[in-house]
Motif scaffolding. Sequence first.
Motif, PDB file in Angstrom:
ATOM      1  N   ALA A  59       0.799  -0.958  -0.143  1.00 37.31           N
ATOM      2  CA  ALA A  59       0.088   0.162   0.128  1.00 37.31           C
ATOM      3  C   ALA A  59       0.789   1.203   0.088  1.00 37.31           C
ATOM      4  CB  ALA A  59      -0.828   0.009   1.253  1.00 37.31           C
ATOM      5  N   SER A  60       0.644   1.951  -0.958  1.00 39.53           N
ATOM      6  CA  SER A  60       1.298   3.470  -0.922  1.00 39.53           C
ATOM      7  C   SER A  60       0.497   4.557  -0.059  1.00 39.53           C
ATOM      8  CB  SER A  60       1.451   4.079  -2.237  1.00 39.53           C
ATOM      9  OG  SER A  60      -0.016   4.299  -2.803  1.00 39.53           O
ATOM     10  N   CYS A  61      -0.886   4.200   0.145  1.00 38.04           N
ATOM     11  CA  CYS A  61      -1.688   5.130   0.998  1.00 38.04           C
ATOM     12  C   CYS A  61      -2.989   4.228   1.501  1.00 38.04           C
ATOM     13  CB  CYS A  61      -2.035   6.468   0.537  1.00 38.04           C
ATOM     14  SG  CYS A  61      -2.959   7.519   1.696  1.00 38.04           S
ATOM     15  N   ILE A  62      -3.141   3.864   2.654  1.00 35.75           N
ATOM     16  CA  ILE A  62      -4.530   3.200   2.913  1.00 35.75           C
ATOM     17  C   ILE A  62      -5.629   4.019   2.654  1.00 35.75           C
ATOM     18  CG2 ILE A  62      -5.782   1.938   4.725  1.00 35.75           C
ATOM     19  CD1 ILE A  62      -3.523   0.279   3.947  1.00 35.75           C
ATOM     20  N   ARG A  63      -5.362   5.428   2.691  1.00 28.20           N
ATOM     21  CA  ARG A  63      -6.584   5.955   2.502  1.00 28.20           C
ATOM     22  C   ARG A  63      -7.178   6.308   1.028  1.00 28.20           C
ATOM     23  NH1 ARG A  63      -3.703   7.913   6.690  1.00 28.20           N
ATOM     24  NH2 ARG A  63      -4.714   8.000   8.808  1.00 28.20           N
ATOM     25  N   ASN A  64      -6.529   5.798   0.189  1.00 27.63           N
ATOM     26  CA  ASN A  64      -6.919   6.021  -1.274  1.00 27.63           C
ATOM     27  C   ASN A  64      -7.033   4.831  -1.876  1.00 27.63           C
ATOM     28  OD1 ASN A  64      -6.568   8.675  -1.204  1.00 27.63           O
ATOM     29  ND2 ASN A  64      -4.177   8.684  -1.973  1.00 27.63           N
ATOM     30  N   ILE A  65      -8.278   4.364  -2.216  1.00 32.10           N
ATOM     31  CA  ILE A  65      -8.557   3.368  -2.944  1.00 32.10           C
ATOM     32  C   ILE A  65      -8.803   3.408  -4.401  1.00 32.10           C
ATOM     33  CG2 ILE A  65     -10.168   1.146  -2.846  1.00 32.10           C
ATOM     34  CD1 ILE A  65     -11.536   2.382  -0.075  1.00 32.10           C
ATOM     35  N   ARG A  66      -8.458   2.600  -5.185  1.00 30.10           N
ATOM     36  CA  ARG A  66      -8.548   2.661  -6.725  1.00 30.10           C
ATOM     37  C   ARG A  66      -9.295   1.290  -7.095  1.00 30.10           C
ATOM     38  NH1 ARG A  66      -3.879   5.577  -5.840  1.00 30.10           N
ATOM     39  NH2 ARG A  66      -4.306   7.911  -6.414  1.00 30.10           N
ATOM     40  N   TRP A  67     -10.335   1.522  -8.022  1.00 30.73           N
ATOM     41  CA  TRP A  67     -10.550   0.406  -8.622  1.00 30.73           C
ATOM     42  C   TRP A  67     -10.804   0.590 -10.331  1.00 30.73           C
ATOM     43  CZ3 TRP A  67     -13.341  -3.587  -6.663  1.00 30.73           C
ATOM     44  CH2 TRP A  67     -13.548  -3.737  -5.003  1.00 30.73           C
ATOM     45  N   TRP A  68     -10.658  -0.372 -11.046  1.00 30.62           N
ATOM     46  CA  TRP A  68     -10.883  -0.510 -12.428  1.00 30.62           C
ATOM     47  C   TRP A  68     -11.851  -1.410 -12.618  1.00 30.62           C
ATOM     48  CZ3 TRP A  68      -6.264   0.561 -10.109  1.00 30.62           C
ATOM     49  CH2 TRP A  68      -5.432   1.698 -10.449  1.00 30.62           C
ATOM     50  N   VAL A  69     -12.829  -0.992 -13.515  1.00 28.65           N
ATOM     51  CA  VAL A  69     -14.168  -1.777 -13.753  1.00 28.65           C
ATOM     52  C   VAL A  69     -14.424  -1.761 -15.243  1.00 28.65           C
ATOM     53  CG1 VAL A  69     -16.601  -2.069 -13.252  1.00 28.65           C
ATOM     54  CG2 VAL A  69     -15.131  -1.257 -11.470  1.00 28.65           C
ATOM     55  N   ASP A  70     -14.601  -2.772 -15.698  1.00 28.99           N
ATOM     56  CA  ASP A  70     -14.707  -2.828 -17.424  1.00 28.99           C
ATOM     57  C   ASP A  70     -15.617  -3.994 -17.618  1.00 28.99           C
ATOM     58  OD1 ASP A  70     -14.237  -2.057 -19.895  1.00 28.99           O
ATOM     59  OD2 ASP A  70     -12.726  -3.513 -20.310  1.00 28.99           O
ATOM     60  N   ALA A  71     -16.297  -4.071 -18.888  1.00 27.82           N
ATOM     61  CA  ALA A  71     -17.093  -5.104 -19.261  1.00 27.82           C
ATOM     62  C   ALA A  71     -16.856  -5.538 -20.737  1.00 27.82           C
ATOM     63  CB  ALA A  71     -18.565  -4.698 -19.092  1.00 27.82           C
ATOM     64  N   SER A  72     -16.965  -6.993 -21.082  1.00 28.40           N
ATOM     65  CA  SER A  72     -16.994  -7.196 -22.582  1.00 28.40           C
ATOM     66  C   SER A  72     -18.650  -7.321 -22.955  1.00 28.40           C
ATOM     67  CB  SER A  72     -16.005  -8.387 -22.632  1.00 28.40           C
ATOM     68  OG  SER A  72     -14.822  -8.094 -22.396  1.00 28.40           O
ATOM     69  N   TYR A  73     -18.784  -6.782 -24.045  1.00 26.61           N
ATOM     70  CA  TYR A  73     -19.843  -6.932 -24.714  1.00 26.61           C
ATOM     71  C   TYR A  73     -20.298  -7.920 -25.019  1.00 26.61           C
ATOM     72  CZ  TYR A  73     -24.207  -5.426 -27.175  1.00 26.61           C
ATOM     73  OH  TYR A  73     -25.620  -5.370 -27.368  1.00 26.61           O
ATOM     74  N   VAL A  74     -21.603  -8.836 -24.822  1.00 20.55           N
ATOM     75  CA  VAL A  74     -21.865  -9.931 -25.362  1.00 20.55           C
ATOM     76  C   VAL A  74     -20.803 -10.961 -25.872  1.00 20.55           C
ATOM     77  CG1 VAL A  74     -23.576 -10.733 -27.203  1.00 20.55           C
ATOM     78  CG2 VAL A  74     -23.862  -8.466 -26.387  1.00 20.55           C
ATOM     79  N   VAL A  75     -20.225 -11.490 -24.819  1.00 24.65           N
ATOM     80  CA  VAL A  75     -19.184 -12.772 -25.057  1.00 24.65           C
ATOM     81  C   VAL A  75     -19.787 -14.026 -24.602  1.00 24.65           C
ATOM     82  CG1 VAL A  75     -17.394 -10.948 -24.768  1.00 24.65           C
ATOM     83  CG2 VAL A  75     -18.312 -12.378 -22.830  1.00 24.65           C
ATOM     84  N   HIS A  76     -20.825 -13.982 -24.034  1.00 29.29           N
ATOM     85  CA  HIS A  76     -21.422 -15.528 -23.750  1.00 29.29           C
ATOM     86  C   HIS A  76     -22.325 -16.079 -24.575  1.00 29.29           C
ATOM     87  CE1 HIS A  76     -18.981 -15.748 -19.784  1.00 29.29           C
ATOM     88  NE2 HIS A  76     -19.409 -14.727 -19.735  1.00 29.29           N
ATOM     89  N   PRO A  77     -22.438 -17.297 -24.888  1.00 29.07           N
ATOM     90  CA  PRO A  77     -23.177 -17.881 -25.609  1.00 29.07           C
ATOM     91  C   PRO A  77     -24.896 -17.616 -25.432  1.00 29.07           C
ATOM     92  CG  PRO A  77     -21.750 -19.386 -24.792  1.00 29.07           C
ATOM     93  CD  PRO A  77     -21.644 -18.270 -23.884  1.00 29.07           C
ATOM     94  N   ASP A  78     -25.135 -17.220 -24.254  1.00 27.74           N
ATOM     95  CA  ASP A  78     -26.353 -16.826 -24.126  1.00 27.74           C
ATOM     96  C   ASP A  78     -26.559 -15.071 -24.253  1.00 27.74           C
ATOM     97  OD1 ASP A  78     -25.015 -15.826 -21.899  1.00 27.74           O
ATOM     98  OD2 ASP A  78     -26.481 -16.675 -20.539  1.00 27.74           O
ATOM     99  N   MET A  79     -25.643 -14.610 -25.103  1.00 27.66           N
ATOM    100  CA  MET A  79     -25.558 -13.272 -25.251  1.00 27.66           C
ATOM    101  C   MET A  79     -25.618 -12.248 -24.242  1.00 27.66           C
ATOM    102  SD  MET A  79     -25.437 -13.916 -28.373  1.00 27.66           S
ATOM    103  CE  MET A  79     -25.549 -12.090 -29.244  1.00 27.66           C
ATOM    104  N   THR A  80     -25.087 -12.600 -22.993  1.00 30.55           N
ATOM    105  CA  THR A  80     -24.792 -11.864 -21.808  1.00 30.55           C
ATOM    106  C   THR A  80     -23.201 -11.407 -21.861  1.00 30.55           C
ATOM    107  OG1 THR A  80     -24.091 -13.764 -20.536  1.00 30.55           O
ATOM    108  CG2 THR A  80     -26.558 -12.989 -20.481  1.00 30.55           C
ATOM    109  N   SER A  81     -23.308 -10.244 -21.203  1.00 31.26           N
ATOM    110  CA  SER A  81     -21.641  -9.716 -21.335  1.00 31.26           C
ATOM    111  C   SER A  81     -20.958 -10.202 -19.889  1.00 31.26           C
ATOM    112  CB  SER A  81     -21.949  -8.069 -21.453  1.00 31.26           C
ATOM    113  OG  SER A  81     -22.562  -7.663 -22.131  1.00 31.26           O
ATOM    114  N   HIS A  82     -19.761  -9.616 -19.885  1.00 27.82           N
ATOM    115  CA  HIS A  82     -18.995 -10.196 -18.803  1.00 27.82           C
ATOM    116  C   HIS A  82     -18.289  -8.832 -17.770  1.00 27.82           C
ATOM    117  CE1 HIS A  82     -16.630 -13.795 -17.075  1.00 27.82           C
ATOM    118  NE2 HIS A  82     -15.780 -13.091 -16.602  1.00 27.82           N
ATOM    119  N   THR A  83     -18.284  -9.031 -16.700  1.00 31.00           N
ATOM    120  CA  THR A  83     -17.649  -7.780 -15.930  1.00 31.00           C
ATOM    121  C   THR A  83     -16.387  -8.394 -15.388  1.00 31.00           C
ATOM    122  OG1 THR A  83     -20.202  -7.193 -15.147  1.00 31.00           O
ATOM    123  CG2 THR A  83     -18.372  -6.559 -13.780  1.00 31.00           C
ATOM    124  N   GLY A  84     -15.369  -7.262 -15.232  1.00 30.51           N
ATOM    125  CA  GLY A  84     -14.252  -7.406 -14.626  1.00 30.51           C
ATOM    126  C   GLY A  84     -13.912  -6.074 -13.732  1.00 30.51           C
TER     127      GLY A  84
END
Length: 537
Positions: free
Chosen positions: A293-318
């Motif tokens: 940790a460089s600083c416990i008080r600073n939280i960083r998130w990266w959120v993304d999604a791949s559109y319609v990659v599953h056979p049932d035409m749903t997307s995927h969250t990362g």
Amino acid sequence: MFLKEKRCGTIKGRGCADGRKQRLYKSKEETSSPALSIEALLLSCVIEAYERRCVLTCDIPGAFMQADMDELLHLKLDGTILEILLCMEPFYRQFVTYENGKKVLYAQLDKALYGAMQSALLFWKKLTWYVDDLKLSHVDPEVVEEIFAKLQEEFGKEAPLSVTRGEVHNYLGMRINFSVDGKVQFTMPTLVEEIVAQLPPSMATGPSTTPPANHLFEVNSKAAKLPMQDSDLLHRLTTQLLYLCKSARPDLQTAVAFLTTRVASPDTEEMKKLGRCVQYLRRTAHFPLVLEASCIRNIRWWVDASYVVHPDMTSHTGATMTLGKGSVYSMSTRQKLNMRSSTEAELVGVNDAMSLILWTRHFLEAQGYTVQKNIVYQDNESAILLEKNGRQSSTKRTRHLNVRFFFVTDNVNQGRLSIEYCPTGDMIADYFTKPLQGPPFRKMLKQILNIDDDNIINSLPQECVKDNDIETNRMSQTETSQSRVCQSSSDSPDAVEVDCEAAPMTKVEVKGAVTLHPAKMATFRSYADVVRNKERK
């Protein structure tokens, strides 16, 4: 009675009641006890490394037997376990009866035997902790020893508590190493060896440079279904890989996330994908997860999604989170809803991660930290507008998603998190939404596990490249080496700090380094590094 060989070579025996009949009259509220989450464990270890705390782990022998049973409960003993009991204690022969010609002994439980549904709750009421595996930490070693002495006095009457002091601890199947100042390292060598050993020899050959291949999300409807034995093996290995990737190897998570959706009716193609994942694990068995940790008080998130990659035409969250370097925890999951655009998929992706995003803030605040920043990075500007502005940026096409983006907007307005743009090339969550290959894979892997380039390059086999790709591959390696020279020289007091965004096409001379474009440097620098440099200014 279950027997298990421990790491030290000794044999551990555990008597277990069969609690199934209790389900007829025991509700969930009467039997549930709080359990430690992996996220809480990883976060606490990062805090301990950051604060340079003294850490002690210990185990209470026969923990549940330290608690008294709270109701009249009978146990039926028969078969081999009864014969062993009578051999050890002939006194009990006078209480033996016969049912259908078989010996049976009924006993009343005085203690919370393992397997009785309320046993975990009864012990938790006596010691508000995570079952019997305890982790104590404090900046003052005397405080830790004082607490341990009280535990020893209360729970060590029958047998002493097993205790580990120092920098390396085996805890919940993980090896936790605090030997490097300010860092904590996680490995699970025993589980990795067990997983690799189960892979059939026919699938244990060939190079595997990444856990998933490019066709990870593709499903062949014509592929033959696996026989029962192979299906059970795939299910068992996927379950073990799931625990591994959640604890110490997040680089496996994308491949494992897909396999978990296929365990109900797997085919031969899924078995090949499992084999590739385990082959990669075998080559990289020594890879640790290094968190700092460089600083416990600073939280960083990266959120993304791949559109319609599953056979049932749903997307995927990362999604992935860091407090400095290394992914403290990540998620890779199939979305439950079918979306009509990539913007909607990105919006649902943030909603999928919101529970962890808010929980992380609450957890750190409960540890006494005041969270200054809780930033969510995304690479879709349309989704960012919806999340920041709510109804003002909504149209008829996104009206049906009001509940989701208004929830995000409400938390943005209340200051619990902020949404910021991150270039697609630096979107770390991309790793958890698609099967990356080559340089993008290695770049993200380095940031997620927080390990150096040499460790990665030396562990992976050489990739096959076509003739027309050889020059491109050579140039990429040259640029990487130049970037390393430039970054190392920037540690010199005479070095010139380069702002890659201010002058993307201007040549800059750096003492002791080659001349290169800052735009080239940006390719090999993580977005987190850029943000950290801005904060230092």
